[in-house]
Design a protein around this motif. Structure first.
Motif, PDB file in Angstrom:
ATOM      1  N   GLN A  39      35.570  47.966  28.714  1.00 45.46           N
ATOM      2  CA  GLN A  39      34.179  47.698  28.930  1.00 45.46           C
ATOM      3  C   GLN A  39      33.416  46.633  28.866  1.00 45.46           C
ATOM      4  N   ARG A  40      34.138  45.814  27.980  1.00 41.62           N
ATOM      5  CA  ARG A  40      33.223  44.648  27.711  1.00 41.62           C
ATOM      6  C   ARG A  40      33.651  43.736  28.840  1.00 41.62           C
ATOM      7  N   ARG A  41      32.178  42.942  29.210  1.00 42.31           N
ATOM      8  CA  ARG A  41      32.118  42.341  30.435  1.00 42.31           C
ATOM      9  C   ARG A  41      31.796  40.981  29.949  1.00 42.31           C
ATOM     10  N   ARG A  42      32.427  39.885  30.136  1.00 38.48           N
ATOM     11  CA  ARG A  42      32.029  38.683  30.045  1.00 38.48           C
ATOM     12  C   ARG A  42      31.797  37.700  31.279  1.00 38.48           C
ATOM     13  N   LYS A  43      30.798  36.788  31.503  1.00 32.08           N
ATOM     14  CA  LYS A  43      30.736  36.098  32.586  1.00 32.08           C
ATOM     15  C   LYS A  43      32.203  35.009  32.581  1.00 32.08           C
ATOM     16  N   PRO A  44      32.872  35.143  33.654  1.00 27.23           N
ATOM     17  CA  PRO A  44      33.919  34.478  33.755  1.00 27.23           C
ATOM     18  C   PRO A  44      33.686  32.901  33.895  1.00 27.23           C
ATOM     19  N   SER A  45      34.672  32.000  33.587  1.00 23.86           N
ATOM     20  CA  SER A  45      34.258  30.435  33.548  1.00 23.86           C
ATOM     21  C   SER A  45      34.802  30.173  35.076  1.00 23.86           C
ATOM     22  N   ASP A  46      34.684  29.167  35.491  1.00 25.41           N
ATOM     23  CA  ASP A  46      35.278  28.495  36.796  1.00 25.41           C
ATOM     24  C   ASP A  46      36.732  28.603  36.867  1.00 25.41           C
TER      25      ASP A  46
END
Length: 204
Positions: A39-46
């Protein structure tokens, strides 16, 4: 049997999308990844965004092996025109993809198994290689003795998918004619595919 048949929905949960648009997908109930940290959501890199696009496209076609998928990219790059469109066109030419698109079976995993077990002919000749590349005008047909299999009946009666216009299908004779290679907009993906990001991933 496909190596991913038993755990295909893990792909859905890992990617966070209902990749094949199926009502039984667990992502319909739990829109997060598997495991205690799902459930941990991080903004993905390119790089992460490109990788996700590649995993979605590769996973959609039955989780094609990395070496084979890279070969499709290389072939798409060699051809004239947009590389992303070329890549989609090559993937849709796979025999198991045509069997799936024609609704002869309910899932792309079943299509691979169906072809491998020798239930399909191309222009009247038995072909049991799921990655066989179908040409324009080729006729793919289910063998007469295989047409009453429960798997086939389930596929034909499925209302989850529409038939694309680049394949002409006759369910009475259980045959499909591959008319032309499609463009990205022609392919009825249930989720957004981004082949341009896949090209960027391999072009790094």
């Amino acid at each position: 049997m496909s190596k991913r048949l038993a755990s295909k929905y893990k792909i859905d949960r890992r990617l966070g999308v209902n990749l094949w648009g199926r009502p039984k997908s667990p992502i319909n109930k739990r829109e997060y990844g598997p495991g205690q940290h799902g459930q941990r959501r991080r903004k993905p890199s390119d790089f992460g965004t490109q990788l996700m696009a590649k995993q979605k496209l590769k996973g959609y076609y039955g989780n094609i092996g990395e070496k084979q998928f890279r070969r499709y990219f290389a072939e798409a790059s060699r051809r004239k025109g947009d590389t992303g469109e070329n890549l989609v066109g090559l993937l849709e030419r796979r025999l198991d993809a045509v069997v799936y698109r024609a609704k002869f079976v309910p899932t792309v995993f079943a299509a691979r198994q169906f072809v491998n077990h020798g239930h399909v002919t191309v222009n009247g000749k038995k072909v049991n290689i799921s990655s066989y590349m179908v040409k324009d005008g080729d006729v793919v047909q289910v063998k007469a003795k295989s047409r009453e299999l429960p798997l086939v009946l389930e596929g034909v009666e499925s209302v989850e998918r529409d038939l694309p216009d680049y394949i002409e299908v006759d369910h009475k004779d259980m045959k499909a004619t591959f008319v032309r290679a499609p463009k990205l907009a022609d392919v009825p993906y249930p989720v957004q595919m981004e082949p341009n990001l896949v090209i960027e991933f391999y072009s790094r």
